[in-house]
Design a protein around this motif. Structure first.
Motif, PDB file in Angstrom:
ATOM      1  N   SER A  24       0.793  -1.230   0.000  1.00 56.89           N
ATOM      2  CA  SER A  24       0.000   0.000   0.000  1.00 56.89           C
ATOM      3  C   SER A  24       0.824   1.277   0.000  1.00 56.89           C
ATOM      4  O   SER A  24       0.313   2.351  -0.302  1.00 56.89           O
ATOM      5  N   ASN A  25       2.110   1.172   0.357  1.00 56.97           N
ATOM      6  CA  ASN A  25       2.961   2.365   0.447  1.00 56.97           C
ATOM      7  C   ASN A  25       3.900   2.406  -0.757  1.00 56.97           C
ATOM      8  O   ASN A  25       4.664   1.466  -0.982  1.00 56.97           O
ATOM      9  N   PRO A  26       3.889   3.479  -1.548  1.00 53.81           N
ATOM     10  CA  PRO A  26       4.764   3.571  -2.722  1.00 53.81           C
ATOM     11  C   PRO A  26       6.250   3.406  -2.392  1.00 53.81           C
ATOM     12  O   PRO A  26       7.037   3.032  -3.263  1.00 53.81           O
ATOM     13  N   LEU A  27       6.629   3.671  -1.121  1.00 55.85           N
ATOM     14  CA  LEU A  27       8.030   3.545  -0.743  1.00 55.85           C
ATOM     15  C   LEU A  27       8.495   2.084  -0.822  1.00 55.85           C
ATOM     16  O   LEU A  27       9.671   1.830  -1.085  1.00 55.85           O
ATOM     17  N   PHE A  28       7.590   1.127  -0.609  1.00 52.42           N
ATOM     18  CA  PHE A  28       7.973  -0.276  -0.713  1.00 52.42           C
ATOM     19  C   PHE A  28       8.511  -0.573  -2.118  1.00 52.42           C
ATOM     20  O   PHE A  28       9.564  -1.187  -2.277  1.00 52.42           O
ATOM     21  N   TYR A  29       7.758  -0.134  -3.104  1.00 49.63           N
ATOM     22  CA  TYR A  29       8.138  -0.363  -4.509  1.00 49.63           C
ATOM     23  C   TYR A  29       9.401   0.418  -4.850  1.00 49.63           C
ATOM     24  O   TYR A  29      10.310  -0.101  -5.509  1.00 49.63           O
ATOM     25  N   GLN A  30       9.471   1.658  -4.383  1.00 51.89           N
ATOM     26  CA  GLN A  30      10.647   2.495  -4.651  1.00 51.89           C
ATOM     27  C   GLN A  30      11.914   1.864  -4.086  1.00 51.89           C
ATOM     28  O   GLN A  30      12.949   1.806  -4.765  1.00 51.89           O
ATOM     29  N   HIS A  31      11.851   1.367  -2.862  1.00 48.14           N
ATOM     30  CA  HIS A  31      13.014   0.739  -2.239  1.00 48.14           C
ATOM     31  C   HIS A  31      13.424  -0.535  -2.976  1.00 48.14           C
ATOM     32  O   HIS A  31      14.616  -0.816  -3.121  1.00 48.14           O
ATOM     33  N   ALA A  32      12.443  -1.291  -3.435  1.00 44.64           N
ATOM     34  CA  ALA A  32      12.755  -2.503  -4.202  1.00 44.64           C
ATOM     35  C   ALA A  32      13.500  -2.136  -5.476  1.00 44.64           C
ATOM     36  O   ALA A  32      14.491  -2.782  -5.849  1.00 44.64           O
ATOM     37  N   ARG A  33      13.052  -1.097  -6.149  1.00 53.25           N
ATOM     38  CA  ARG A  33      13.713  -0.642  -7.377  1.00 53.25           C
ATOM     39  C   ARG A  33      15.140  -0.157  -7.081  1.00 53.25           C
ATOM     40  O   ARG A  33      16.087  -0.499  -7.807  1.00 53.25           O
ATOM     41  N   GLU A  34      15.291   0.646  -6.036  1.00 49.76           N
ATOM     42  CA  GLU A  34      16.608   1.193  -5.700  1.00 49.76           C
ATOM     43  C   GLU A  34      17.597   0.077  -5.355  1.00 49.76           C
ATOM     44  O   GLU A  34      18.758   0.106  -5.789  1.00 49.76           O
ATOM     45  N   LEU A  35      17.147  -0.898  -4.589  1.00 57.47           N
ATOM     46  CA  LEU A  35      18.028  -2.007  -4.233  1.00 57.47           C
ATOM     47  C   LEU A  35      18.382  -2.815  -5.474  1.00 57.47           C
ATOM     48  O   LEU A  35      19.530  -3.242  -5.641  1.00 57.47           O
ATOM     49  N   GLY A  36      17.419  -3.010  -6.361  1.00 65.45           N
ATOM     50  CA  GLY A  36      17.689  -3.729  -7.599  1.00 65.45           C
ATOM     51  C   GLY A  36      18.710  -3.030  -8.477  1.00 65.45           C
ATOM     52  O   GLY A  36      19.582  -3.669  -9.080  1.00 65.45           O
TER      53      GLY A  36
END
Length: 200
Positions: A24-36
């Motif tokens: 539900s939080n856009p930061l979850f997706y953002q962090h996944a992208r950044e780590l990738g």
């Protein structure tokens, strides 16, 4: 970020456990992208659950888009649920969940836990248990995006206070607040490993 003393290894493959939904939080997706992006640029092989949806798809796509390598391990049972990723370096279809977890543990040097559901927690706690039983000694980093794991961390502390843990959990698990924290730990571990080799 909690200090992790013993990550003195050159991490060439990193298991990431995370949700097959974006959350539900856009930061979850953002962090996944950044780590990738970091994993791809550092030429670290991503070992993950093989799905193309949610945080799983986000981190796999980011690694591939940054010239990295991705190995996905997916059980036959979950092909319909998680929609296997056909755009990664290697996709292995295995018979069951236990086989998936064991292969992921065997292939990785360390693991990062992103936000996720029951499956993510199952994978994390099995890896912690295997650590305690000395089946392996691979470090675990919890990426606590937007405080997602605050309640879980409190409960782990409660288990420690009630004397249900055999060792100090902080010796096994690092809590990171952002992908940059994870990156700092992995880079520090790599540098320490290189210094150790020079000293020998």
């Amino acid at each position: 970020m909690q200090c992790l003393k013993a990550l003195q290894m050159n991490v060439t493959s990193l298991a990431v456990f995370c949700g097959s939904q974006p959350g539900s939080n856009p930061l979850f997706y953002q962090h996944a992208r950044e780590l990738g992006e970091y994993i791809g640029k550092r030429k670290i092989t991503l070992i993950y659950g093989g799905g193309r949806k949610g945080l799983m798809g986000a981190i796999a796509d980011a690694v591939m888009q940054n010239s990295g390598k991705v190995t996905g391990i997916i059980p036959e049972l979950l092909i319909g649920w998680e929609s296997q990723h056909v755009g990664i370096t290697d996709l292995q279809v295995v018979s069951d969940m236990h086989s998936r977890k064991k292969i992921m543990y065997d292939l990785c040097d360390a693991a990062v836990i992103l936000p996720g559901g029951n499956g993510t927690l199952d994978e994390m706690f099995e890896m912690i248990t295997w650590n305690t039983l000395k089946i392996h000694n691979k470090k675990i980093i919890i990426l606590n995006s937007a405080g997602f794991y605050n309640h879980l961390i409190k409960h782990i502390e409660h288990m420690q206070e009630c004397n249900f843990l055999y060792e100090n959990w902080k010796e096994r698990i690092l809590i990171a607040d952002s992908p940059s924290d994870v990156i700092s730990v992995l880079d520090e571990g790599k540098n320490q490993n290189q210094l150790s080799k020079q000293e020998v």
